[in-house]
Structures are given as structure tokens and as C-alpha cells.
Design a protein around this motif. Structure first.
Motif, short mmCIF file in Angstrom:
data_model
loop_
_atom_site.label_atom_id
_atom_site.label_comp_id
_atom_site.label_asym_id
_atom_site.label_seq_id
_atom_site.Cartn_x
_atom_site.Cartn_y
_atom_site.Cartn_z
N SER A 154 -0.47 -1.39 8.00
CA SER A 154 0.78 -1.84 7.38
C SER A 154 1.16 -0.91 6.23
CB SER A 154 0.62 -3.27 6.86
OG SER A 154 0.32 -4.15 7.91
N GLN A 170 3.40 1.75 15.54
CA GLN A 170 3.77 0.52 16.23
C GLN A 170 2.91 0.30 17.47
OE1 GLN A 170 5.82 -1.75 15.15
NE2 GLN A 170 6.39 -0.54 13.32
N ARG A 202 -5.58 -3.72 10.32
CA ARG A 202 -4.21 -4.19 10.18
C ARG A 202 -3.63 -3.89 8.79
NH1 ARG A 202 -2.69 -10.20 11.89
NH2 ARG A 202 -2.54 -9.17 13.92
N ASN A 203 -4.39 -4.11 7.72
CA ASN A 203 -3.87 -3.88 6.37
C ASN A 203 -3.58 -2.40 6.09
OD1 ASN A 203 -3.95 -6.62 5.80
ND2 ASN A 203 -6.05 -6.52 4.99
N ALA A 238 -0.37 -0.97 16.30
CA ALA A 238 -0.26 -2.36 15.86
C ALA A 238 -0.28 -3.31 17.04
CB ALA A 238 1.02 -2.54 15.04
N THR A 255 2.62 2.25 7.70
CA THR A 255 3.98 2.03 8.20
C THR A 255 4.99 1.99 7.05
OG1 THR A 255 3.07 0.79 10.06
CG2 THR A 255 5.40 0.50 9.59
N GLN A 256 4.66 1.29 5.97
CA GLN A 256 5.57 1.20 4.83
C GLN A 256 5.75 2.56 4.16
OE1 GLN A 256 4.04 -1.85 2.29
NE2 GLN A 256 4.38 -3.50 3.79
#
Length: 596
Positions: A359, A389, A355-356, A392, A362-363
């Protein structure tokens, strides 16, 4: 049975059948039947004795060997009374006999024998016949009745042999000692008969109690054996199948096992390995274990682990061989379940760690998208964002399952037009797998909307289509996707393929994880489909159905709709259950070769 003082448990599990723990109603019925049979036997003996006495008196009258002629009338009356007692008095218990009925049986016999003994003029002696009423009273009545009958017989003998001759002749009696000894014998006969009858009753009660316990044990064994997932097969030394539980019947012949028939293991081409195992067990006189292939038909073969046990000791002849059959696929599925359970916990930890970095990706992609201006680069950043997405959402699903967290409320999901969404998904899948010729899409629910996450609907359809493609024939239109109304508030979504029928053993294990006939398959495809359907209040099931005169496998999903449906023509060639507008959907067993 006695219990040890230091334990609060019964000495045996069936001790409830002993003593006061047994249901006495069957025992009482058995005692009543026994009493009725004994009473009928005594009545038939009385009929036989009365008939013989009547024939004897007729013979005496014809030969003029002595005795008054009116004794024939007395014997005839006696025979009639005996027949009346046979047909009229039919008690089932000692307590049902009244004093008048005792007099009509025992009293009539004593009176008849006394008259014959008193008025006989020859050398005939009727005293042994007095034992019949004594036995009748002692065995079928209480001890007091037997003693009273013996006392009446003794008094009669004393009067007959002593007092009457003394009054008539005025001299001393000579037969009183013999009469006294005969009376003592009758008393002993009454006491012994009562004692033996009581002991016989106790033995009968114990036998009935043991039979009740044995019947209960047999019923428990039958229930346990029939409910076992492991097949149990009983054969003799010639390979004749004596008995088989339902699991063994399904392994050997599926649903075509002939009930009540005795089959020969060596008589079927697919059972030679089992026949050889039985012969080897009897030849060695000890248990044998092996992995065998059992051929049910041309399309179905079971790989089983067979273990044999003999019911006789070594060196003894006869006996039976008990075979325990276990499907190796189920054994492997249990092993994989244990392994994948730990892998599931590990995958949850991995998903949490993903997950980290996800993220951050994505950023970074969002920042990159702000800087690029070319159309090609914009398309690449958009592809990165869409797949990030999707990844995720997959991570969130894994974490929800691992942490047993409820999914997002279905009411919060916006309504999704079903038919347009399916056309997009099937077009994408057909282009990816180059299956434009083999896939046919028939949508008949244009106005239907369902609350289903678009990504989850795509995952559901991809799993079902992959299963259908894996086992379809590959001919044109060998895979069909059909939507149609099912009742007023549901849509039936069907994925049909013309593949071969499922095995009976496989059908019992659909929609459960980690069960597959393919070594490269995880056995999670249909399981994930079921989990996704249950999340949104839908139901998924399997049936064998016909489409355009072709038999095939159909996986169908019943989806609750959001808006009212306008009824459209449906595919009449698909055979659906006619009983209800919304057919019941069973929750089937573990997934099979259809699992992804």
C-alpha cells in the motif's frame, strides 16, 4: 460366543454369524438339501432291496426250493410301490411327510418282510431286513416314529415266534426269548440312530455357520484388498503371479493387464527386480524391503517401494509370497502435502505482512506520478502501478484461500469478451516465450461473453500454455488454443498439444495439489486452474484427443456464457464426447508432470 461381563463389545467381529445372529435362510436351504439327499438314498436302498427280493423269489420258484408262487406277485407289487414312492414322494423337510406317506414307505416294508418271513419254507431269515424301516423312521422322522416302528417290529416278532406256534400246536413256545432280544436290539437301534442323526445335524449346522462366517470374512478381505491404493501381488516360489489387486495391476501393466492369466515375473524384461526380490524372500525365509523400478512400457516407469511377506514359517516348503507395492511419488506427495500445508499457513501470514508495504508503494507511486511530466517517467510509474495492482490481487487471493473466505460474487464481475481477451493473452505469452511458430489460435465464439476476472483468465491460460509448451514436440502448430460453442449456454476453451500420453497412474492424480513428476515443480499449476474455474462456475478436465490426424493431450474448460451465442463452425477434427452437447466433466485426481 460368550462375552465378558465387563465389556459391552462382542467377543469377535464376526460373532453375529454365530447363534441367532446368522442369517438362517442359507442354512435352511442347506438342511433341506441334506434331508432330500438322505431321503433319496433310503428310497434307492428300498428299490435295491425290493429288486433283490423279487429276484430271490424267482430263483426259489425256478428251483422249487419252497414257498408259495404268489409271493412273486407280492414282490412285484412291492417293487412297484417302492418305485412309485421314489418318484412321487420327494420331500425337502420332515414336516412335509404325511401319515399316508409314512405308511406307504415304512408300513409297506414291514408288511412285505412280515409276509416273506411268515411264508418262507426254507432256512432263509428275513428279520435283518426289518432294520431298514426302523432306520428310515429314526433318522428321517422324529424319535417317536422310530420307537413306534421298533415297537411294531417287536410285536410282530413276538407274535411270529411265540403266539402263533402256541395257538397252532398248543405247546410251549421256544423262540420268545430270541424275539424279545431282537426287539430290544431294534429299540436300541432306533434310539442310537436318532441320537446320531441329531448330532450330525448339529455338526452340519455348526459347519454351515462357520462357512458363512468364512465367506463373509473372505468377501470383506476381497473388498479391502481391491480398494487399497497400495498394490498387493501374490506369487509362488517360482515367481508365478497368482493374484493381484487393481492397484498392483495398474502399476505393473496399466490397463493392459490380462484378467485371469498367470504371469511369470522373470518372463518380462521390466519385472526382473520384483522376481529377484521374491527369490530373495524365499531364500532368506523372512520379509525383504527394497525400492525398485518397474518398467510398464517404453515411456512409463514406476518407482515403487516393495515389501514382501511369506505365508509359511521358516523351514517349511511351499507357501506364497505377498508383495506390497507403493508408488514412491504418492509417498513423496503425502510428505510434501504435510510440509506445504504448514507453508501455506506461513504464506498467508507473509501475504498479510506484504499488504502494508505494498500500500505504501502504491501511494508513493501515485504521488510520484503527480510530479513527473516526461513521457518516459510516466510510462515507468504506470508500469509500477499495474504490477502493484497485480501483486495486490495475488495477495487477496492467497488470503481468501487461507481464511476460507468466499471470493467476489461472479454476478458482480462485468462480462468479458472471450475471444478478444484470449487473443491478447496468447499474443503476450507467445511474444514472451518466442513461441510464434508453435502456437496456433482458433477462435470460433466471437460474440461470447463470460463472467471471468481478466487477471484470473490470464493466469489460467498461462498455466495451461506453460504445461503444453513443456511437453509439446516444438514443431509448428504443436500447441493449439481453440474456442467453440458447446451447447446453448457454454463455451469450450481447449488447449491442445502433441505431447506423449499421460501414464495411467498420473491420470488418476490430476488437478490435486503437490503431485508432480518433476523435482523442481510445486505441483500447483493445474490445482490453481481448477480452483479458478470453480470460482466462476466453470469446469476443467483432460482427455486424449486427435487434431489434424495427430494424437495429443487436451485440457478443456467449459465456461458459462452471459449472452446468447450465434452458432459458428467448429473444429471437426477434435474428437469430443458425442453423447451430450455439454459433456460430463469428471473431477480427476492429483496433478502430474503437467503441473507447473
Amino acid at each position: 460366543m460368550r462375552q465378558s461381563q465387563g465389556s459391552s463389545f462382542a467377543a469377535s467381529w464376526y460373532s453375529g454369524f454365530e447363534g441367532g445372529g446368522i442369517d438362517v435362510s442359507p442354512h435352511r436351504r442347506y438342511v433341506h438339501r441334506s434331508f432330500a439327499r438322505m431321503w433319496h438314498a433310503f428310497m434307492m436302498a428300498r428299490v435295491l432291496v425290493a429288486s433283490v427280493l423279487l429276484a430271490l423269489q424267482m430263483f426259489v420258484l425256478l428251483t422249487r426250493s419252497g414257498g408259495p408262487s404268489w409271493l412273486i406277485a407280492i414282490n412285484s407289487i412291492h417293487l412297484c410301490l417302492v418305485l412309485v414312492a421314489l418318484w412321487w414322494i420327494q420331500p425337502t423337510d420332515r414336516s412335509q411327510l404325511t401319515q399316508g406317506q409314512w405308511l406307504m414307505t415304512i408300513g409297506v416294508d414291514l408288511l412285505m418282510v412280515g409276509l416273506l418271513q411268515h411264508y418262507q419254507e426254507g432256512s432263509l431269515n428275513y428279520e435283518p431286513l426289518l432294520a431298514l424301516p426302523v432306520l428310515l423312521a429314526a433318522i428321517l422322522g422324529p424319535l417317536l416314529a422310530g420307537l413306534a416302528t421298533a415297537a411294531a417290529v417287536t410285536i410282530y416278532l413276538l407274535v411270529e415266534s411265540a403266539l402263533v406256534p402256541a395257538l397252532l400246536a398248543g405247546g410251549p413256545t421256544t423262540g420268545i426269548l430270541q424275539a424279545g432280544l431282537s426287539g430290544v436290539g431294534f429299540f436300541m437301534l432306533a434310539v442310537l440312530a436318532d441320537h446320531l442323526s441329531r448330532r450330525l445335524a448339529r455338526e452340519q449346522e455348526l459347519a454351515e455357520s462357520s462357512q458363512a462366517a468364512a465367506r463373509a470374512q473372505a468377501q470383506v478381505n476381497e473388498v479391502v484388498v481391491e480398494g487399497m491404493s497400495e498394490g498387493v501381488l501374490v506369487t509362488d516360489e517360482h515367481g508365478v503371479v497368482r493374484s493381484a489387486n487393481p492397484a498392483a495391476q495398474r502399476m505393473l501393466m496399466g490397463d493392459a493387464y490380462p484378467q485371469g492369466a498367470r504371469l511369470l515375473l522373470s518372463g518380462r524384461p521390466g519385472w526382473e527386480a520384483l522376481a529377484h526380490l521374491v527369490q530373495q524372500s524365499f531364500a532368506q525365509g523372512q520379509p525383504v524391503q527394497a525400492e525398485l523400478d518397474v518398467h510398464v512400457d517404453e515411456l512409463t516407469t514406476h518407482r515403487v517401494q516393495a515389501r514382501s511377506r511369506l505365508t509359511r514359517a521358516r523351514g517349511e516348503r511351499g507357501g506364497l509370497c505377498v508383495l506390497f507395492l507403493e508408488d514412491l511419488r504418492e509417498i513423496e506427495a503425502r510428505v510434501r502435502t504435510e510440509k506445504l500445508a504448514s507453508m501455506g499457513r506461513m504464506s498467508a501470514a507473509v501475504a498479510h505482512e506484504i499488504r502494508n508495504p505494498l500500500s505504501a508503494i502504491t501511494q508513493a507511486n501515485a504521488l510520484l506520478d503527480e510530479e513527473v511530466t516526461e513521457a518516459g517517467q510516466k510510462r515507468l510509474t504506470r508500469m509500477i502501478d499495474e504490477n502493484a495492482q497485480r501483486l495486490a490481487r495475488t495477495v487477496d487471493d492467497i488470503l481468501n484461500v487461507a481464511r476460507v473466505q468466499p471470493a467476489q460474487e461472479a454476478d458482480r464481475i462485468p462480462p468479458l469478451p472471450l475471444d478478444p481477451s484470449l487473443r491478447v493473452i496468447t499474443t503476450e505469452w507467445s511474444r514472451q516465450h518466442q513461441a510464434g511458430q508453435i502456437l496456433g489460435v482458433h477462435t470460433h465464439a466471437d460474440n461470447a461473453h463470460v463472467r471471468f476476472d481478466p487477471e484470473h483468465l490470464r493466469r489460467l491460460m498461462v498455466n495451461l500454455l506453460d504445461n503444453a509448451r513443456r511437453h509439446a514436440s516444438g514443431q509448428p502448430s504443436s500447441i493449439r488454443v481453440i474456442t467453440q460453442p458447446s451447447g446453448a449456454d457454454r463455451i469450450r476453451l481447449s488447449v491442445w498439444s502433441d505431447g506423449p500420453p499421460l501414464e495411467a497412474g498420473v491420470m488418476r492424480h490430476l488437478f490435486e495439489p503437490f503431485f508432480s513428476s518433476e523435482s523442481r515443480s510445486s505441483g500447483l499449476g493445474l490445482y490453481l486452474c481448477r480452483e479458478l474455474c470453480e470460482r466462476y462456475g466453470a469446469q476443467i478436465a483432460y482427455q486424449r484427443s486427435s487434431l489434424d490426424l495427430k494424437d495429443g493431450n487436451e485440457f478443456y474448460v467449459l465456461l458459462p456464457t452471459v449472452t446468447a451465442l450465434s452458432r459458428q463452425p467448429v473444429q471437426q477434427s477434435l474428437s469430443y464426447p458425442p453423447q451430450e452437447s455439454v459433456p460430463p466433466v469428471p473431477r480427476l485426481g492429483r496433478p502430474s508432470q503437467f503441473n507447473a
